[in-house]
Design a protein around this motif. Structure first.
Motif, PDB file in Angstrom:
ATOM      1  N   ILE A  53      42.456  43.549  50.276  1.00 53.39           N
ATOM      2  CA  ILE A  53      42.733  44.926  49.853  1.00 53.39           C
ATOM      3  C   ILE A  53      42.057  45.893  50.815  1.00 53.39           C
ATOM      4  CG2 ILE A  53      42.317  46.640  48.039  1.00 53.39           C
ATOM      5  CD1 ILE A  53      42.651  44.305  46.020  1.00 53.39           C
ATOM      6  N   ASN A  54      40.808  45.643  51.146  1.00 51.88           N
ATOM      7  CA  ASN A  54      40.094  46.491  52.103  1.00 51.88           C
ATOM      8  C   ASN A  54      40.703  46.399  53.502  1.00 51.88           C
ATOM      9  OD1 ASN A  54      38.247  47.528  50.247  1.00 51.88           O
ATOM     10  ND2 ASN A  54      36.865  45.802  50.522  1.00 51.88           N
ATOM     11  N   TYR A  55      41.144  45.216  53.882  1.00 55.05           N
ATOM     12  CA  TYR A  55      41.782  45.029  55.188  1.00 55.05           C
ATOM     13  C   TYR A  55      43.047  45.885  55.291  1.00 55.05           C
ATOM     14  CZ  TYR A  55      44.104  42.692  59.083  1.00 55.05           C
ATOM     15  OH  TYR A  55      44.743  42.423  60.273  1.00 55.05           O
ATOM     16  N   LYS A  62      47.355  51.903  50.414  1.00 49.42           N
ATOM     17  CA  LYS A  62      46.604  52.324  49.230  1.00 49.42           C
ATOM     18  C   LYS A  62      46.877  51.340  48.090  1.00 49.42           C
ATOM     19  CE  LYS A  62      45.922  56.923  50.538  1.00 49.42           C
ATOM     20  NZ  LYS A  62      44.868  56.836  51.457  1.00 49.42           N
ATOM     21  N   PHE A  63      45.821  51.011  47.372  1.00 51.35           N
ATOM     22  CA  PHE A  63      45.926  50.111  46.219  1.00 51.35           C
ATOM     23  C   PHE A  63      46.729  50.786  45.109  1.00 51.35           C
ATOM     24  CE2 PHE A  63      44.280  48.875  42.064  1.00 51.35           C
ATOM     25  CZ  PHE A  63      44.493  47.521  42.092  1.00 51.35           C
ATOM     26  N   VAL A  64      47.661  50.039  44.505  1.00 48.66           N
ATOM     27  CA  VAL A  64      48.443  50.548  43.379  1.00 48.66           C
ATOM     28  C   VAL A  64      48.063  49.809  42.106  1.00 48.66           C
ATOM     29  CG1 VAL A  64      50.757  50.797  42.393  1.00 48.66           C
ATOM     30  CG2 VAL A  64      50.387  51.234  44.827  1.00 48.66           C
ATOM     31  N   SER A  65      48.180  48.475  42.125  1.00 53.09           N
ATOM     32  CA  SER A  65      47.865  47.704  40.926  1.00 53.09           C
ATOM     33  C   SER A  65      47.639  46.247  41.288  1.00 53.09           C
ATOM     34  CB  SER A  65      48.984  47.811  39.880  1.00 53.09           C
ATOM     35  OG  SER A  65      50.139  47.151  40.339  1.00 53.09           O
ATOM     36  N   ILE A  66      47.123  45.528  40.308  1.00 49.16           N
ATOM     37  CA  ILE A  66      46.941  44.092  40.464  1.00 49.16           C
ATOM     38  C   ILE A  66      47.551  43.418  39.248  1.00 49.16           C
ATOM     39  CG2 ILE A  66      44.652  43.993  39.387  1.00 49.16           C
ATOM     40  CD1 ILE A  66      43.914  41.945  41.619  1.00 49.16           C
ATOM     41  N   GLN A  67      48.280  42.347  39.482  1.00 48.13           N
ATOM     42  CA  GLN A  67      48.873  41.562  38.405  1.00 48.13           C
ATOM     43  C   GLN A  67      48.038  40.307  38.249  1.00 48.13           C
ATOM     44  OE1 GLN A  67      52.613  41.224  40.534  1.00 48.13           O
ATOM     45  NE2 GLN A  67      53.638  42.275  38.856  1.00 48.13           N
ATOM     46  N   ASP A  68      47.320  40.226  37.152  1.00 43.53           N
ATOM     47  CA  ASP A  68      46.477  39.059  36.897  1.00 43.53           C
ATOM     48  C   ASP A  68      47.299  38.016  36.154  1.00 43.53           C
ATOM     49  OD1 ASP A  68      44.486  37.245  36.455  1.00 43.53           O
ATOM     50  OD2 ASP A  68      43.306  38.528  35.137  1.00 43.53           O
ATOM     51  N   LEU A  69      47.708  36.991  36.883  1.00 41.77           N
ATOM     52  CA  LEU A  69      48.520  35.922  36.319  1.00 41.77           C
ATOM     53  C   LEU A  69      47.700  34.639  36.265  1.00 41.77           C
ATOM     54  CD1 LEU A  69      51.708  36.690  38.444  1.00 41.77           C
ATOM     55  CD2 LEU A  69      51.181  37.525  36.150  1.00 41.77           C
ATOM     56  N   THR A  70      46.494  34.732  35.742  1.00 45.17           N
ATOM     57  CA  THR A  70      45.535  33.644  35.776  1.00 45.17           C
ATOM     58  C   THR A  70      46.009  32.436  34.990  1.00 45.17           C
ATOM     59  OG1 THR A  70      43.763  35.246  35.953  1.00 45.17           O
ATOM     60  CG2 THR A  70      43.130  33.032  35.315  1.00 45.17           C
ATOM     61  N   ASN A  78      46.557  36.519  41.714  1.00 48.33           N
ATOM     62  CA  ASN A  78      46.397  37.952  41.571  1.00 48.33           C
ATOM     63  C   ASN A  78      47.308  38.617  42.582  1.00 48.33           C
ATOM     64  OD1 ASN A  78      44.284  38.112  39.575  1.00 48.33           O
ATOM     65  ND2 ASN A  78      42.889  37.377  41.122  1.00 48.33           N
ATOM     66  N   ASN A  79      48.498  38.978  42.161  1.00 50.22           N
ATOM     67  CA  ASN A  79      49.398  39.699  43.047  1.00 50.22           C
ATOM     68  C   ASN A  79      48.935  41.143  43.131  1.00 50.22           C
ATOM     69  OD1 ASN A  79      51.048  37.485  43.499  1.00 50.22           O
ATOM     70  ND2 ASN A  79      52.326  37.937  41.738  1.00 50.22           N
ATOM     71  N   VAL A  80      48.766  41.631  44.328  1.00 52.89           N
ATOM     72  CA  VAL A  80      48.273  42.985  44.548  1.00 52.89           C
ATOM     73  C   VAL A  80      49.416  43.836  45.088  1.00 52.89           C
ATOM     74  CG1 VAL A  80      46.622  44.407  45.815  1.00 52.89           C
ATOM     75  CG2 VAL A  80      45.956  42.124  45.047  1.00 52.89           C
ATOM     76  N   ILE A  81      49.659  44.967  44.452  1.00 49.60           N
ATOM     77  CA  ILE A  81      50.684  45.895  44.893  1.00 49.60           C
ATOM     78  C   ILE A  81      49.994  47.033  45.641  1.00 49.60           C
ATOM     79  CG2 ILE A  81      52.597  47.404  44.201  1.00 49.60           C
ATOM     80  CD1 ILE A  81      52.963  44.392  43.504  1.00 49.60           C
ATOM     81  N   MET A  82      50.527  47.340  46.839  1.00 45.37           N
ATOM     82  CA  MET A  82      49.963  48.400  47.669  1.00 45.37           C
ATOM     83  C   MET A  82      51.091  49.291  48.164  1.00 45.37           C
ATOM     84  SD  MET A  82      46.784  46.516  49.537  1.00 45.37           S
ATOM     85  CE  MET A  82      45.923  48.073  49.685  1.00 45.37           C
ATOM     86  N   ARG A  83      50.741  50.526  48.564  1.00 44.80           N
ATOM     87  CA  ARG A  83      51.737  51.447  49.103  1.00 44.80           C
ATOM     88  C   ARG A  83      51.177  52.157  50.323  1.00 44.80           C
ATOM     89  NH1 ARG A  83      50.491  55.241  44.450  1.00 44.80           N
ATOM     90  NH2 ARG A  83      49.155  56.759  45.450  1.00 44.80           N
TER      91      ARG A  83
END
Length: 87
Positions: A53-55, A62-70, A78-83
């Motif tokens: 995410i920082n990379y 920009k971070f939008v959301s994270i889908q925690d599918l543990t 953890n699918n991370v959505i960014m824009r």
């Protein structure tokens, strides 16, 4: 006029027992995800979900959301959505 584009980061473990992650990126351009590569074309290895995410943030994403599918502690997704704004 600028527009927003989105991507999804999907972590992949090297093995079930490994703490090292690589990331695949879905830019919404078909069915194939692209591995996140460094300037030399090698897969980037991360230790935590926050590192990619920082990379990406360093490149203007920009971070939008994270889908925690543990599933289990070792088998998490953890699918991370960014824009990003582009011209």
């Amino acid at each position: 006029m600028s527009k927003e584009i989105y991507c999804k980061l999907q972590p992949k473990r090297a093995s079930v027992l490994s703490d090292e992650l690589t990331m695949e990126v879905d830019y919404g351009k078909g069915n194939e995800n692209e591995p996140l590569l460094d300037d030399n074309g090698k897969k980037i290895v991360f230790q935590t979900i926050m590192e990619p995410i920082n990379y990406m943030a360093e490149d203007g994403w920009k971070f939008v959301s994270i889908q925690d599918l543990t599933g289990t502690k070792r088998d998490f997704i953890n699918n991370v959505i960014m824009r990003k704004e582009v011209d």
